[in-house]
Design a protein around this motif. Structure first.
Motif, PDB file in Angstrom:
ATOM      1  N   PHE A   1      63.869  54.275  -7.573  1.00  0.00           N
ATOM      2  CA  PHE A   1      64.243  55.635  -7.940  1.00  0.00           C
ATOM      3  C   PHE A   1      63.022  56.540  -8.066  1.00  0.00           C
ATOM      4  CE2 PHE A   1      65.296  58.818 -11.249  1.00  0.00           C
ATOM      5  CZ  PHE A   1      66.312  59.483 -10.572  1.00  0.00           C
ATOM      6  N   THR A   2      62.040  56.120  -8.866  1.00  0.00           N
ATOM      7  CA  THR A   2      60.858  56.954  -9.051  1.00  0.00           C
ATOM      8  C   THR A   2      59.991  57.001  -7.789  1.00  0.00           C
ATOM      9  OG1 THR A   2      59.728  55.055 -10.047  1.00  0.00           O
ATOM     10  CG2 THR A   2      60.777  56.608 -11.543  1.00  0.00           C
ATOM     11  N   GLY A   3      59.969  55.877  -7.032  1.00  0.00           N
ATOM     12  CA  GLY A   3      59.251  55.889  -5.759  1.00  0.00           C
ATOM     13  C   GLY A   3      59.872  56.853  -4.772  1.00  0.00           C
ATOM     14  N   GLY A   4      61.205  56.887  -4.738  1.00  0.00           N
ATOM     15  CA  GLY A   4      61.891  57.839  -3.877  1.00  0.00           C
ATOM     16  C   GLY A   4      61.586  59.273  -4.271  1.00  0.00           C
ATOM     17  N   LEU A   5      61.504  59.533  -5.586  1.00  0.00           N
ATOM     18  CA  LEU A   5      61.141  60.872  -6.043  1.00  0.00           C
ATOM     19  C   LEU A   5      59.732  61.244  -5.569  1.00  0.00           C
ATOM     20  CD1 LEU A   5      62.470  60.842  -9.728  1.00  0.00           C
ATOM     21  CD2 LEU A   5      63.493  61.983  -7.763  1.00  0.00           C
ATOM     22  N   ASN A  61      63.426  64.426   4.887  1.00  0.00           N
ATOM     23  CA  ASN A  61      63.381  63.057   5.401  1.00  0.00           C
ATOM     24  C   ASN A  61      64.519  62.248   4.774  1.00  0.00           C
ATOM     25  OD1 ASN A  61      62.809  60.418   6.145  1.00  0.00           O
ATOM     26  ND2 ASN A  61      60.603  60.638   5.844  1.00  0.00           N
ATOM     27  N   PRO A  62      65.477  61.766   5.574  1.00  0.00           N
ATOM     28  CA  PRO A  62      66.609  61.022   4.999  1.00  0.00           C
ATOM     29  C   PRO A  62      66.184  59.725   4.317  1.00  0.00           C
ATOM     30  CG  PRO A  62      66.599  60.868   7.407  1.00  0.00           C
ATOM     31  CD  PRO A  62      65.594  61.897   7.038  1.00  0.00           C
ATOM     32  N   TRP A  63      65.036  59.142   4.750  1.00  0.00           N
ATOM     33  CA  TRP A  63      64.592  57.892   4.130  1.00  0.00           C
ATOM     34  C   TRP A  63      64.179  58.112   2.673  1.00  0.00           C
ATOM     35  CZ3 TRP A  63      65.874  53.524   6.170  1.00  0.00           C
ATOM     36  CH2 TRP A  63      66.049  53.417   7.539  1.00  0.00           C
ATOM     37  N   SER A  64      63.614  59.263   2.379  1.00  0.00           N
ATOM     38  CA  SER A  64      63.237  59.554   0.996  1.00  0.00           C
ATOM     39  C   SER A  64      64.473  59.582   0.103  1.00  0.00           C
ATOM     40  CB  SER A  64      62.512  60.905   0.920  1.00  0.00           C
ATOM     41  OG  SER A  64      61.349  60.902   1.728  1.00  0.00           O
ATOM     42  N   TRP A  65      65.501  60.257   0.554  1.00  0.00           N
ATOM     43  CA  TRP A  65      66.746  60.320  -0.215  1.00  0.00           C
ATOM     44  C   TRP A  65      67.419  58.962  -0.296  1.00  0.00           C
ATOM     45  CZ3 TRP A  65      67.625  64.273  -3.209  1.00  0.00           C
ATOM     46  CH2 TRP A  65      67.087  65.518  -2.895  1.00  0.00           C
ATOM     47  N   ALA A  66      67.284  58.172   0.773  1.00  0.00           N
ATOM     48  CA  ALA A  66      67.895  56.836   0.773  1.00  0.00           C
ATOM     49  C   ALA A  66      67.274  55.948  -0.302  1.00  0.00           C
ATOM     50  CB  ALA A  66      67.739  56.189   2.154  1.00  0.00           C
TER      51      ALA A  66
END
Length: 486
Positions: free
Chosen positions: A217-221, A232-237
């Motif tokens: 979760f925090t890495g995606g943020l 970038n859809p991978w960031s949201w994924a």
């Protein structure tokens, strides 16, 4: 005579723990006036300062659940010592590197200090187990600890702001590291272990599951903050994956005989709103620190906004804010007795919301900023003291450390989310604002976003607390402590 002797012994413990919180306060205040100088030293943008804050918050979110549970199991003093040792080692790295990745890693490891306050509150709660007026005693102790914390933050901010104007950054960064080493020996020789640790088997699977969820979760943020991250859809994924990983963690905790976190506490009519309030409070008390500092340091003659203050002048703003926090923390137990703890929490949340929303029309002068920060500080100080004390008084007897730790964990997650959002907001439009691609200040629209989000989330917390039972956070009988209603 016995009661007097017992209270005296507890007062000695609180005194030593107050020094620990004083050290914690120094860490929280000392670096803030020099964040712009650190950014220039590392060759990064002002908006990238939020990476430091975000990384530390991410690690803190992982550390607190584990250390809070281990504190209940093997002793709160033992976990205080371990966390202090790690914090000291990390602080000693900062003065001797100009590499952003190394500095970022050491800064993140310093996040171990966030477990100090919940462990201390749990230790005080456990040592006051047989005392009359236990909730009131814990609330007073929490107020004193927070006052020591904010006192340390004031001294740290003033000293840090003064030293950064006259000394090399290496020497300035070395001073708090020495203080943490002293703090380790204060805990070692001055604090007695909490009585009757619960023992048990540590829930390693639960720790792994929640760690994976929080890392994703925090890495995606963090990925969202990179250039093009929002599209970038991978960031949201990765963010969504982190949220979904909470599901297997909850299912495991419900089946586990001795869970890392008793997730049933979130269903408690008293504890659930406290945890949610802590998360919303984390948005402002953690996520807004760096933006407020960089706004004050921004030169209005170049960018058209900001105060253009020096390091020491910035530390004076922080000092006034922290004095207001001390006042709010010390007034908490008195106001709670006069009204109720629930109403006190609601009033504190309203003050934080009003203070940040005042920035929207009033942010052009030094006096306006200080006035706003006094209002925010009064509410924030009360909340910092009230939330862990309220959690301790409403939690099951064997989950005191976990409950107080959860207030910090959820607050940290709220701060991590806010840090990401604020970093993106401040970075947006920088080039156009500065008139050049090499501009380093955050955008004015970004600062407006910070103030609006902080104000609205605080007011939402006040509304949530309306649904807490009116008698919540008061003393329980021994029978109620054994089997609390969840």
């Amino acid at each position: 005579m016995t009661r007097t002797r017992t209270l005296g012994t507890l007062a000695v413990v609180v005194g030593f723990l107050a020094f620990v919180e004083f050290t914690s306060g120094v860490l929280q205040g000392y670096y803030t006036p020099m964040l712009t100088d650190i950014a220039r030293h590392l060759g990064i943008h002002d908006a990238d300062v939020n990476w430091l804050e975000g990384a530390q918050l991410m690690l803190s979110a992982l550390v607190v659940p584990a250390f809070a549970k281990l504190g209940d199991m093997v002793g709160h003093k033992r976990m205080l010592l371990i966390s202090t040792a790690v914090t000291a080692a990390a602080a000693l790295v900062l003065p001797f590197t100009d590499s952003f990745p190394v500095f970022l890693a050491a800064w993140a490891l310093m996040g171990f200090y966030v477990v100090w306050l919940p462990l201390e509150i749990a230790l005080i709660w456990s040592r006051s187990r047989r005392m009359e007026g236990r909730s009131s005693i814990t609330a007073k102790a929490a107020g004193l600890l927070v006052a020591a914390l904010e006192g340390g933050a004031i001294i740290g901010a003033l000293v840090g702001g003064a030293l950064i104007d006259v000394l090399p950054l290496t020497i300035v960064l070395l001073i708090p590291a020495v203080l943490i080493v002293v703090c380790f020996f204060v805990i070692l020789f001055g604090v007695k272990e909490s009585p009757d640790p619960t023992g048990g088997i540590f829930d390693t699977i639960g720790l792994v599951l929640i760690s994976l969820a929080l890392l994703c979760f925090t890495g995606g943020l963090s990925l969202l903050r990179l250039e093009g991250g929002l599209t970038n859809p991978w960031s949201w994924a990765v963010v969504i994956l982190g949220v979904l990983l909470v599901i297997p963690f909850v299912l495991w905790e419900l089946r586990c005989a001795d869970p890392l976190i008793d997730v049933r506490m979130f269903r408690s009519p008293a504890l659930g709103p406290v945890f949610l309030t802590a998360g919303l409070f984390g948005v402002s008390v953690l996520g807004a620190q760096a933006p407020l500092s960089t706004f004050a340091r921004t030169d209005p003659t170049v960018y058209g906004y900001g105060l253009g203050t020096s390091g020491f002048a910035t530390s004076l703003i922080i000092g006034v804010y922290l004095i207001a926090m001390i006042t709010g923390a010390l007034l908490f137990s008195t106001v709670a007795r006069w009204a109720t703890p629930r109403l006190t929490l609601m009033g504190a949340s309203v003050l934080v919301g009003i203070g940040f929303l005042l920035f929207l029309p009033f942010h052009d002068t030094y006096a306006q900023v200080i006035t706003n920060m006094v209002v925010v500080g009064l509410g924030s100080g009360a909340l910092v003291a009230a939330l862990p004390a309220a959690a301790a008084s409403a939690a099951p007897a064997t989950q005191t450390g976990v409950a107080t730790g959860l207030t910090n964990s959820v607050k940290t997650v709220g701060g991590a989310i806010a840090s990401c959002v604020f970093g993106i907001a401040l970075l947006h439009g920088v080039a156009s604002t500065a008139g050049a691609t090499e501009g380093t200040a955050g955008s004015l629209a970004g600062y407006f976003t910070v103030w609006i989000v902080c104000g609205v989330t605080a007011l939402v917390a006040a509304v949530i607390l309306v649904f807490v039972p009116k008698t919540a956070f008061t003393d329980r009988t021994a029978e109620a402590e054994v089997a609390p209603a969840l």
